[in-house]
Design an enzyme around this catalytic site. Structure first.
Site, PDB file in Angstrom:
ATOM      1  N   CYS A 115       0.881  -1.155   0.000  1.00 30.01           N
ATOM      2  CA  CYS A 115       0.000   0.000   0.000  1.00 30.01           C
ATOM      3  C   CYS A 115       0.917   1.203   0.000  1.00 30.01           C
ATOM      4  O   CYS A 115       1.535   1.516   1.007  1.00 30.01           O
ATOM      5  CB  CYS A 115      -0.919   0.037   1.221  1.00 30.01           C
ATOM      6  SG  CYS A 115      -1.910   1.556   1.228  1.00 30.01           S
ATOM      7  N   CYS A 118      -0.582   4.206   2.431  1.00 24.39           N
ATOM      8  CA  CYS A 118      -0.569   4.083   3.895  1.00 24.39           C
ATOM      9  C   CYS A 118      -0.292   2.637   4.274  1.00 24.39           C
ATOM     10  O   CYS A 118       0.824   2.182   4.149  1.00 24.39           O
ATOM     11  CB  CYS A 118      -1.861   4.600   4.499  1.00 24.39           C
ATOM     12  SG  CYS A 118      -3.370   4.078   3.667  1.00 24.39           S
ATOM     13  N   SER A 119      -1.284   1.911   4.716  1.00 25.20           N
ATOM     14  CA  SER A 119      -1.006   0.552   5.182  1.00 25.20           C
ATOM     15  C   SER A 119      -2.191  -0.372   4.966  1.00 25.20           C
ATOM     16  O   SER A 119      -2.419  -1.284   5.755  1.00 25.20           O
ATOM     17  CB  SER A 119      -0.630   0.579   6.662  1.00 25.20           C
ATOM     18  OG  SER A 119      -1.665   1.207   7.397  1.00 25.20           O
ATOM     19  N   CYS A 120      -2.978  -0.126   3.921  1.00 22.66           N
ATOM     20  CA  CYS A 120      -4.141  -0.971   3.659  1.00 22.66           C
ATOM     21  C   CYS A 120      -3.693  -2.426   3.521  1.00 22.66           C
ATOM     22  O   CYS A 120      -2.714  -2.721   2.838  1.00 22.66           O
ATOM     23  CB  CYS A 120      -4.858  -0.509   2.397  1.00 22.66           C
ATOM     24  SG  CYS A 120      -5.443   1.186   2.550  1.00 22.66           S
TER      25      CYS A 120
END
Ligand code: FE
Length: 214
Positions: A115, A118-120
């Protein structure tokens, strides 16, 4: 384990004897306090969610999906066509797993998930993301130099194998289906699931072969 890793800070007993928090932990603590005092969040509810994702929902879910796809061609086809429904049929649903796509490794193509924004991450099948997944070096370099990143994970692919990088979003999360290792013909679905590592479902690793299995 940092507070970021949990999404929120809570006491682990043996950590932080000295009440010394990292910057991030202190910020999380401060936010938690403010939100609780204003009655906007319920700490018990947050603890329950964190507990669930730390102990009940983890890569084992994804491993079962992959193992089923390896032994059941109809399920594999369903997983390819509608991953969200196929995965939900095994009972893995919920937060950050509402819209899933399964990408299958083949002899020609290796899939890698990142991602960049961000951090999906597909929580329902992999649990909480590892720290490196959320770190800027991985997020930027996975796209620019996937082969180099994989080499750092100890995974060297032949030059003729194409690497496809999938950028997760809040709307769509990816699950890599690694190739079934050789020499696994006689194994049960449960035994096969033991070979499916978290990293193999992100694409930074391969499924273990029965000989190398730890
Ligand atoms: Fe994200």
């Amino acid at each position: 384990m940092s507070a970021h890793d949990h999404g929120h800070d809570h006491d682990h007993g043996d950590h932080h004897h000295d009440n010394h928090f990292t910057d991030m932990e202190a910020r999380v603590k401060a936010l938690e306090t403010v939100l609780t005092e204003k009655g906007l969040i319920d700490l018990a509810a947050i603890d329950a969610i964190v507990e669930t994702y730390e102990t009940k929902i983890g890569p084992r879910n994804g491993a079962r999906v992959v193992a089923k796809a390896w032994v059941d061609p109809d399920f594999a086809e369903w997983l390819k066509r509608d991953a969200t429904a196929a995965i939900a049929s095994l009972g893995y649903t919920g937060r950050q797993g509402e819209h899933m796509r399964a990408v299958f490794n083949t002899a020609d193509t290796h899939n890698l998930v990142v991602c960049t924004l961000c951090s999906c991450y597909p929580w329902s099948v992999l649990g909480l993301p590892p720290v490196w997944y959320k770190a800027p070096p991985y997020r930027s370099r996975a796209v620019i130099d996937p082969r180099g990143v994989l080499a750092e994970f100890g995974l060297t692919l032949s030059e003729d194998r194409r690497i496809r990088v999938w950028d997760s979003t809040a709307e769509l999360r990816y699950l890599v289906v690694p190739e079934r290792p050789a020499g696994t013909d006689g194994l049960s679905e449960e035994e096969l699931a033991d070979l499916v590592t978290r990293d193999s479902m992100i694409g930074t690793g391969l499924a273990l072969s029965p000989e190398t299995q730890r």
